[in-house]
Write an enzyme that holds these catalytic residues in place. Structure first.
Site, short mmCIF file in Angstrom:
data_model
loop_
_atom_site.label_atom_id
_atom_site.label_comp_id
_atom_site.label_asym_id
_atom_site.label_seq_id
_atom_site.Cartn_x
_atom_site.Cartn_y
_atom_site.Cartn_z
N CYS A 12 0.84 -1.19 0.00
CA CYS A 12 0.00 0.00 0.00
C CYS A 12 0.88 1.24 0.00
O CYS A 12 2.10 1.15 0.16
CB CYS A 12 -0.95 0.01 1.19
SG CYS A 12 -0.14 0.16 2.80
N ALA A 13 0.26 2.38 -0.17
CA ALA A 13 1.03 3.62 -0.33
C ALA A 13 1.87 3.93 0.90
O ALA A 13 2.98 4.43 0.78
CB ALA A 13 0.08 4.78 -0.62
#
Length: 633
Positions: A12-13
């Protein structure tokens, strides 16, 4: 080396919560469906559980649940499904099933299935755009946080403490401001570099980094960095195709070290140099519009920011609000970030209040998570709210949005400023109205927490009614004789009790039950019995509390009503009501034509499991004889 049915990668970011929640969800889903799986995670600490070429080769399919680039080329020739990381958290069962029938992924000429691969690549193009952007944001955020916090700390000595001409000037503050400001300035180049790197690897990184610096120096800012990243990817891709006729065995070094980077930087940098002026105009226009919005309608701005931050808890919509705040922060606007931070801190705190308001509606693990979220929320980690949001998303996410919007609106109306992009309550000394800011966040959190507690209570009652229907729904399902006792021991035989049964999952246990029934003459087709078990589980888990499961199957393959008791060697996951693993299975076999008497037997068995003395004795029983005697008595 261990072989796996499935392999995958998550990322994920931020690389904090979604990454590992998706990993756990996919592992549980695969185990539940009877498959082995290995997940490679791309978190902030780096790559963990790295997949080897042999493991990829031996796998039947691949699942990528990621918002960042995890390197798909290595999966060429395998069945592959690629989705955002949130799908891995919310819908892992469907992903496991989909992966096993997904089209073959093809990269260049290395994979098979041309038509299927083309369809997959077309389908995944939009996802590739998204993951490349998240790849850039993921690598950019540590620079933003580190630089922003250091710059904010320099303000302890005064807002002008880094200015040699000011009376507030302090040498340490000036150093911190310089280090922090320099780090923050890397935001745009790093963003552009990693967007391009997601498409074209190392050469794209070099060209994207250079183009990012060009646009930053020209005032292109965050928007210019995004344009630079994708432009770099396009230019490098075209150059790679242009030089493809040059054989790699002779010109690989020339292409990778000289031709591609030099021409890539020249072309991309020149284009960005010309685009800087219009991009800067757009940037200035957007910033002026936002500043005007702050002054003319702060309440509406707070609602928008609150909804964005609580919509996906660290996902792309949340990050859009956060990155906008950091961009404005770098330009000296500390007002916008205050509302963003408030909206991000409120959701995890709300889960803590929810479990305090209605503890009976939550399991032990959920209560523990809620208490931990007081700490996570206080440090601006929104992802702790995800498990609560994912449980009943259509109800819980709006509840989170309401609280975040309240916290953000109150923050904007009272003109609170926060000069740090992260840190939560740790940076309170830098907030202009710290006590008021905390109060607004707590009010928003309490409101959300109250809604969450009510929602959880509502669903807990539904689950209780469902359990009661399993145990006491005879009156509406058939007629039974009042003279019958329906003692469970009447349909339980010693030969149908097994202890120390070694199974690895719920489905393994159901398979064992079906085969066991056929071996003991209780059924004539184990596969039909197994399918009946599975269909019942799809309607709702038969996992109860305290480690008990009561699976039941009704089929034409079952010859007589019977009861089977298994004590498992190792507890298995069963989606039980209290979240505990199951170590004791009490199963009912029901013929297709039945008087519904089985409901009364099932009901009486379930009633036995409400008595702690019976539970303790059954847990302590070591042999079939002891179990049989316990039911008879």
């Amino acid at each position: 080396m261990t072989k796996y049915d499935l392999v995958g990668a998550t990322g994920c970011a931020t690389g904090v919560a979604h990454t590992f929640m998706a990993e756990e969800a996919l592992e549980k889903a695969a185990q539940k469906l009877g498959y082995t799986i290995k997940i490679e995670t791309h978190g902030q600490t780096g790559i963990e559980n790295k997949l080897s070429p042999e493991e990829i080769k031996d796998a039947k399919a691949v699942i990528i649940a990621s918002d960042i680039d995890v390197g798909t080329d290595r999966f060429a020739g395998k069945r592959l499904v690629m989705v955002p990381v949130a799908r891995g958290v919310k819908d892992p069962d469907a992903l496991v099933k989909k992966a096993l029938t997904a089209p073959i992924y093809k990269e260049g000429q290395t994979a098979k299935g041309e038509n299927e691969a083309s369809a997959t690549q077309t389908q995944n193009f939009g996802n590739k755009i998204y993951t490349s952007l998240m790849n850039g944001v993921s690598h950019m955020l540590p620079f933003v946080v580190a630089g922003g916090v250091l710059t904010a700390i320099s303000f302890f000595w005064g807002i002008d403490s880094a200015n040699p001409k000011s009376s507030e000037y302090n040498q340490i503050a000036a150093m911190l401001n310089t280090v922090g400001g320099t780090t923050m300035n890397l935001m745009a180049p790093v963003l552009g570099a990693y967007i391009a790197e997601a498409f074209t690897q190392r050469t794209g990184f070099v060209v994207g980094l250079a183009a990012g610096f060009v646009t930053f120096n020209g005032g292109g800012g965050f928007l210019g960095a995004i344009v630079a990243g994708y432009l770099a990817a396009i230019v490098v891709t075209l150059l790679q195709k242009l030089f493809k006729p040059l054989p790699d065995n002779k010109f690989r070094g020339l292409k990778s070290i000289f031709l591609l980077p030099v021409l890539g930087v020249l072309i991309t940098g020149s284009i960005m140099f010309m685009l800087n002026t219009p991009i800067k105009v757009i940037n200035v226009g957007l910033m002026n519009w936002l500043r005007g919005f702050e002054n003319t309608n702060p309440a509406l701005l707070g609602i928008i920011i609150g909804v964005m931050c609580a919509s996906d808890f660290g996902g792309p919509i949340n990050k859009a609000a956060y990155v906008t705040g950091t961009v404005l922060l770098a330009q000296g606007n500390y007002y916008f970030m205050a509302g963003v931070s408030a909206a991000c801190i409120a959701p995890p705190l709300a889960t803590g209040f929810a479990v305090l308001f209605n503890p009976k509606a939550y399991s032990n693990s959920e209560r523990a998570a809620g208490y931990v979220n007081f700490l996570l929320g206080s440090t601006h980690i929104t992802e702790g709210a995800i498990p609560f949001a994912a449980k009943h998303p259509l109800w819980n996410i709006p509840a989170f949005m309401i609280g975040s919007a309240i916290a953000s609106v109150l923050t904007y109306i009272t003109r609170i400023t926060v000069p740090a992009p992260h840190g939560g309550f740790i940076v309170l000394p830098l907030v202009n109205k710290p006590f008021l800011w905390v109060l607004w966040i707590l009010i928003g959190s309490v409101v959300s927490g109250a809604f969450l507690a009510l929602i959880a209570g509502r669903f807990a009652k539904k689950e209780q009614l469902a359990t009661e229907n399993v145990t006491a729904s005879v009156s509406n399902n058939g007629e039974v004789s009042a003279d019958e006792s329906f003692d469970p021991s009447e349909i339980l035989e010693l030969k149908n009790i097994q202890v120390n049964v070694d199974v690895a999952s719920r489905n393994d246990a159901l398979h064992y039950l079906a085969d066991f029934a056929e071996r003991n003459g209780l059924a004539n087709d184990s596969e039909k019995v197994y399918d009946s078990y599975l269909n019942r589980e799809k309607e709702g888990s038969t996992g109860m509390t305290d480690g008990f499961a009561i699976p039941h199957a009704q089929s034409s393959a079952i010859t007589k009503s019977s009861m089977i008791v298994l004590k498992l060697k190792n507890p298995v996951e069963w989606q039980s009501l209290d979240g505990q693993k199951i170590d004791t299975v009490i199963s009912f076999l029901i013929p297709q034509v039945d008087s519904n008497a089985h409901l009364q037997y099932l009901s009486n068995t379930a009633k036995l499991l409400t008595h702690q003395e019976f539970i303790t004795q059954l847990k302590n029983a070591k042999s079939p004889d002891e179990i049989m005697a316990l039911f008879k008595n």
